[in-house]
Design a protein around this motif. Sequence first.
Motif, mmCIF file in Angstrom:
data_model
loop_
_atom_site.group_PDB
_atom_site.id
_atom_site.type_symbol
_atom_site.label_atom_id
_atom_site.label_comp_id
_atom_site.label_asym_id
_atom_site.label_seq_id
_atom_site.Cartn_x
_atom_site.Cartn_y
_atom_site.Cartn_z
ATOM 1 N N LYS A 51 -8.480 -7.691 7.363
ATOM 2 C CA LYS A 51 -8.866 -8.206 6.059
ATOM 3 C C LYS A 51 -10.322 -8.640 6.127
ATOM 4 C CE LYS A 51 -4.238 -9.989 4.968
ATOM 5 N NZ LYS A 51 -3.443 -11.178 4.566
ATOM 6 N N TYR A 100 -15.368 -3.692 -4.662
ATOM 7 C CA TYR A 100 -14.327 -4.713 -4.699
ATOM 8 C C TYR A 100 -13.523 -4.546 -5.985
ATOM 9 C CZ TYR A 100 -16.878 -6.855 -0.872
ATOM 10 O OH TYR A 100 -17.502 -7.087 0.335
ATOM 11 N N PHE A 119 -9.043 -6.717 -3.525
ATOM 12 C CA PHE A 119 -9.091 -5.656 -2.523
ATOM 13 C C PHE A 119 -10.532 -5.267 -2.234
ATOM 14 C CE2 PHE A 119 -5.268 -5.307 -5.044
ATOM 15 C CZ PHE A 119 -4.270 -5.247 -4.088
ATOM 16 N N LEU A 152 -9.408 -10.550 1.681
ATOM 17 C CA LEU A 152 -9.138 -9.396 0.832
ATOM 18 C C LEU A 152 -8.590 -8.250 1.676
ATOM 19 C CD1 LEU A 152 -11.063 -11.131 -0.923
ATOM 20 C CD2 LEU A 152 -11.967 -9.002 -1.856
ATOM 21 N N LEU A 153 -7.590 -7.573 1.154
ATOM 22 C CA LEU A 153 -7.009 -6.441 1.862
ATOM 23 C C LEU A 153 -7.910 -5.223 1.732
ATOM 24 C CD1 LEU A 153 -3.278 -6.701 0.737
ATOM 25 C CD2 LEU A 153 -4.248 -7.407 2.920
ATOM 26 N N SER A 183 -8.428 -1.229 1.304
ATOM 27 C CA SER A 183 -7.719 -0.102 0.701
ATOM 28 C C SER A 183 -8.675 1.074 0.589
ATOM 29 C CB SER A 183 -7.173 -0.471 -0.678
ATOM 30 O OG SER A 183 -6.474 0.618 -1.239
ATOM 31 N N ILE A 211 -2.207 1.636 -4.618
ATOM 32 C CA ILE A 211 -1.849 0.247 -4.373
ATOM 33 C C ILE A 211 -0.738 -0.104 -5.351
ATOM 34 C CG2 ILE A 211 -2.641 -2.141 -4.382
ATOM 35 C CD1 ILE A 211 -5.471 -1.071 -3.892
ATOM 36 N N LEU A 261 0.837 -1.190 0.000
ATOM 37 C CA LEU A 261 0.000 0.000 0.000
ATOM 38 C C LEU A 261 0.874 1.242 0.000
ATOM 39 C CD1 LEU A 261 -2.692 -1.124 2.577
ATOM 40 C CD2 LEU A 261 -2.716 -1.398 0.105
#
Length: 753
Positions: free
Chosen positions: A130, A217, A264, A135-136, A138, A144, A90
């Motif tokens: 997460k 997403y 993400f 999923l991360l 952000s 990213i 990130l």
Amino acid sequence: MYREEGWDLIDDKVYYALGRTSFVLGFKDQSGSFFLQLLAKPPPNSNTQTAYLKDFVHVFKILASEKTDKSWLPEFPLPSLSDETVDVSLSVPDSLYVLEDSSSPSSGDWQNLHRSVLTSRGVTITRPRKTPKGLLFSPLGESIFVEFDVKNPLLVPLQLTSVELLCEVSPEAHENTEDSSGVFTKSDVETDTIDLSLPPSSTKRVKLSIRPLKEGYMYVRGIGFWLGGEVYGKRLFHLKPRRLNSNKQERQSVIYAPNPLLSFRIINTLPLLRTQLNISEDSGVPQGLNTVLAGGLKKRYLTLQNTGGDSLINLRIASSPAAFVSFGTPFFGSSELEDLASLSNSLGNEDSSIRKEDEVLNSESSPVFCAPVQEIAPSQILTIPYWFRPHILGDQQLTLLFYYEPAKPNAEVPYRLHRHQTSVSVEPTFGFDVSLNSSLRDLESFLLKTQIANHHYSEFFSLRQISCVSRRFEIRPITTDNNDSSVRESEGILGVGPHQSTYLFFKIVPLNNPTGARTHSSLPFNGWKTLESTEAPYKDLLQQEKCERQRILNASNKKNQSGFGNTDNSDKIEEKEKERDKNSLDFILFWQTTQLQALQGISTTTLTLPFSSDPLLSKPFAPSAETSLRYLLEVPSRVVHDFDNMSLCSVPVILRVKNISSESISFFLETFKSSDIKESSDSMGNFRPQYFWAGKTLTSVSDLPPENEVSLTVTACFSRAGVYNLNRFRLNTTGSNRALTPSQQHLITVDNR
């Protein structure tokens, strides 16, 4: 008939002929398919590769111009992407996640600071944030970064222009992160592009960034690029599935799941903190070249900028080493709300303030500062002051961890973190040593000897003030004028030049302090006024330094206890540390330079008086007189006697003995008999007169309580005039072989009338 038979040259000839023939006959889709298969396994000849690549570009250029579906995008067989080397980061890698990276040498510092700052806010320490599918998170508008290796499999150069990441954005999560619609959006993201030139058979590391502009997403699928600047194509990532290992069934079976590395969860905008810390006088000095003086106390400024899309609040700062910086009064240990409540309850309660101070000194957490800002709006830049005082010599890393929360509460990301690290080189200044001797005039006082040595190679230091921090004592000048509270060694300013040293003497006297709290007593040197803590927060910095030393000591004690598991021994060690803290004296030397823009500084040292026997050694062994008793001899300094009329002069001597241990002590006073004393001559050959004790030569005292004293009277007898040293006695505690004998002279002059 030749497919999969290993006849590559025949395959190349067939695919090339079919591709050209299909193109001439108008079957451009079939022509493109043949050329894709042709370049999937390029021939081992640079001239042939050049010809194939030229026709490949021409065919797909015409094919793309005739496509009415603008989402049509062919996947080229080159360049090669190394899926095993894909890495994601990130814009601020540590801003959303718990610091669990153990690969860094200083990861322990980060984790300790992280734990301290979360504890101060009462926030539970969690795993990396997460989604349930891994999923991360952000935030909107934050970059990213995706890194990977790109290889040119051809024997000819390959030119790629406007290389960018391709992604899909969806309002709902895909059941399978690898499910792709094949439609890539560019309206909901911003991408940075690069031009890439790949020499023959070369590999390059590429780093691309993408910024999401819409919540939902996002799935990064691959890269898009212009091949030779003429035809646009794509190359997709094919990540290796991850092995599941969270339960017994998954461990026993071979179960795989899609790799969520490039997937993400895009959340609403968050604040994003940027910092700039200037340590040197010259703001243009690059970081890593900051040279400072040990103990130098200087006001500096920290620049804060919010580059995110939301305001930030509740800014907290933790540092390591803890005593290097001060942004105000820090919090220790538990949440700051509890600290404030304890402080409020302690008003009017002397015992509670002492307990609070003890908790601070024994806290295992690093201090956390509340930044003097309420809120930082998006794009706002603020500058806040701080005090910087390095006290550890050599090359050091100043580590700062910033904690802050979004103004709009966010359940998914309730807080963020920001790291800042700066290198400093700390040069030596002072060697500051102290020692105490019992006073010959007062049973309660001591004589303090200080040795001050300048270890710097060029700097001259002016001495401003000396202070003592203690619960039981205060520092005073050696003077008969009670109204003079300063130290006047000579006319002018007292100072120490390079590689020089000086000795100063002071008096340490008991402090009338019913509360038992730490008290600062100060003596300014001639030419200076008393330095108050309002001018510089030196008290906060010194408290942090003391807490830092105490944390190291506590950690060492715990390590020593872990192998024994003895609770009683642990209690005794804790009792010992409390007694030591009660009897400790912290000495602070204030100085100022004359060359480095009048930099002021502080040097410290600590001394612990042996006011009590060691709790760990007092049983089964008896306490020693050397560490348990103090005495004071009361006798006139001059006596006039008529030896012509009376041959013997008798002088009463009062010996005051005080028990300075924490328990009752039995001891006895023994005076040397006259037969044990031999008359002698001094170094000049002159006869040295002697004396003898009359009366009771052995006196015992039983169970003298702690902090109590007793007066014992003996008689010294002199047969002629002279100067005598009344040191022919000793004190010994019952059951101990270590006696307390006078180490100083107690002189009395006897004159003949």
